[in-house]
Design an enzyme around this catalytic site. Structure first.
Site, short mmCIF file in Angstrom:
data_model
loop_
_atom_site.label_atom_id
_atom_site.label_comp_id
_atom_site.label_asym_id
_atom_site.label_seq_id
_atom_site.Cartn_x
_atom_site.Cartn_y
_atom_site.Cartn_z
CD GLU A 81 -2.12 -2.79 -3.84
OE1 GLU A 81 -3.34 -2.95 -3.66
OE2 GLU A 81 -1.44 -1.97 -3.18
CG HIS A 88 -5.32 -3.03 0.03
ND1 HIS A 88 -4.56 -2.58 -1.03
CD2 HIS A 88 -5.13 -2.14 1.04
CE1 HIS A 88 -3.93 -1.46 -0.67
NE2 HIS A 88 -4.27 -1.18 0.57
CB SER A 114 -0.96 -0.03 1.19
OG SER A 114 -2.00 0.91 1.04
#
Length: 341
Positions: A240, A309, A143
């Site tokens: 992502e 995630h 992230s």
């Protein structure tokens, strides 16, 4: 007015060149171009936990310590791990200091971020990249931690790891890849555990080899134009995302395209776009957007890998040579990511 072909190519060339301009150290010397691998982990080693981005609380730390201890590792906490400064886990200088100190501390063998959120981009100018290179260690997260992984890989020429944060779900799938890559120094082949649950959707078939680079798409796109990104030449780009409407994914991929990044890569993987929605009607589907941007590149590409995630996560070594197979949805490491020393 139509842009003339020569003007168009010149513009594209300048955009590509902008991502390859060498960055100099404070002493005016170019940064090193020889990649370093951190030493592998062993049972009994100490892992440093830091909060370089969003806020954590005492319960988060308790959970993380338990998870890391179950791996046979000891834990040392960053001095400012519980700090709060607005929505950040402390002031920029303090969060950067925790990271620098973890690299200088000889008792620490790996550094794992507590969580993502936002804030890592703010501390990039405060990191000691020469220190980091001279004390190579495993650093891992995902992230917002993408920022640190890419910057350290680019500026310190150190292999970094896109994998679980300390507060992740450390289940069997995640732990297996973590141990094989970081403890056993294996060159593994990563493949979805249950293809029926996380289905591979082929954008373009084929195989490709290159250096594995990537992370969270919105974080990566926010770094474009900065001196903290690695070379994209013939790399395998993985991304992502979470909680973004499709048009925003389109916007971010367009940014990578116009910055001259997409036309340099040899392969493309979109892991998971968790809780991503079509947004207002009318809309493209995510696959239509991916096909628009990636198909013209003529490179192997797919959507649907255990990246992002999600509970089951690969540990992806940034900077390691890999071979991908878009039809099988596999990422095969061609070398170990850690040293045995």
């Amino acid at each position: 007015m139509l842009i003339k072909r020569r003007e168009f190519l010149t513009t594209c060339g300048l955009a590509t060149l902008a991502t390859q301009i060498p960055v100099l150290t404070a002493q005016g010397k170019p940064f090193p171009n020889t990649i370093r691998k951190p030493p592998r982990l062993q049972v009994g080693d100490t892992v440093g936990l830091i909060s370089p981005a969003g806020i954590v609380d005492a319960k988060d730390i308790e959970t993380a310590q338990k998870s890391i201890s179950q791996l046979g590792l000891k834990v040392k906490l960053g001095k400012h791990i519980l700090d709060r400064y607005g929505y950040l886990a402390g002031k920029d200088a303090d969060r950067a200091d925790d990271l620098n100190l973890m690299f200088s501390d000889r008792s620490i063998k790996a550094i794992i971020a507590m969580r993502g959120g936002w804030g890592c981009n703010r501390i990039l100018p405060l990191l000691n990249y020469s220190l980091i290179r001279s004390h190579p260690k495993i650093i891992m997260g995902y992230s917002d931690i993408t920022t640190l992984l890419l910057a350290i890989n680019a500026r310190s020429q150190l292999i970094t790891f896109h994998g679980p944060v300390a507060t992740s779900t450390w289940n069997q799938f995640t732990v297996d890849y973590f141990k094989r890559i970081l403890f056993n120094a294996e060159a593994v082949t990563m493949q979805n555990l249950n293809p029926s649950e996380v289905r591979v959707e082929i954008i373009a078939p084929g195989k490709a080899r290159g250096k594995l680079v990537g992370g969270n798409l919105s974080v990566l796109s926010a770094m474009v134009g900065s001196p903290y990104l690695p070379s994209w030449n013939k790399s395998i780009l993985f991304v992502e995302e979470i909680g973004e409407d499709v048009y925003r994914v389109d916007r971010m991929l367009t940014q990578l395209k116009t910055a001259g990044i997409l036309n340099q890569i040899a392969g493309f993987i979109f892991g998971q776009c968790t809780n991503c929605h079509l947004g207002d009607e009318p809309s493209f589907t995510l696959m239509q957007v991916l096909q628009d941007h990636i198909l013209p590149l003529g490179i192997p590409a797919w959507y649907g890998s255990m990246i992002g995630h999600i509970k089951d996560k690969f540990t992806l070594p940034i900077g390691v040579e890999v071979e991908i197979d878009a039809e099988l949805g596999t990422i095969r490491m061609l070398e170990a990511a850690v040293s045995l020393v």
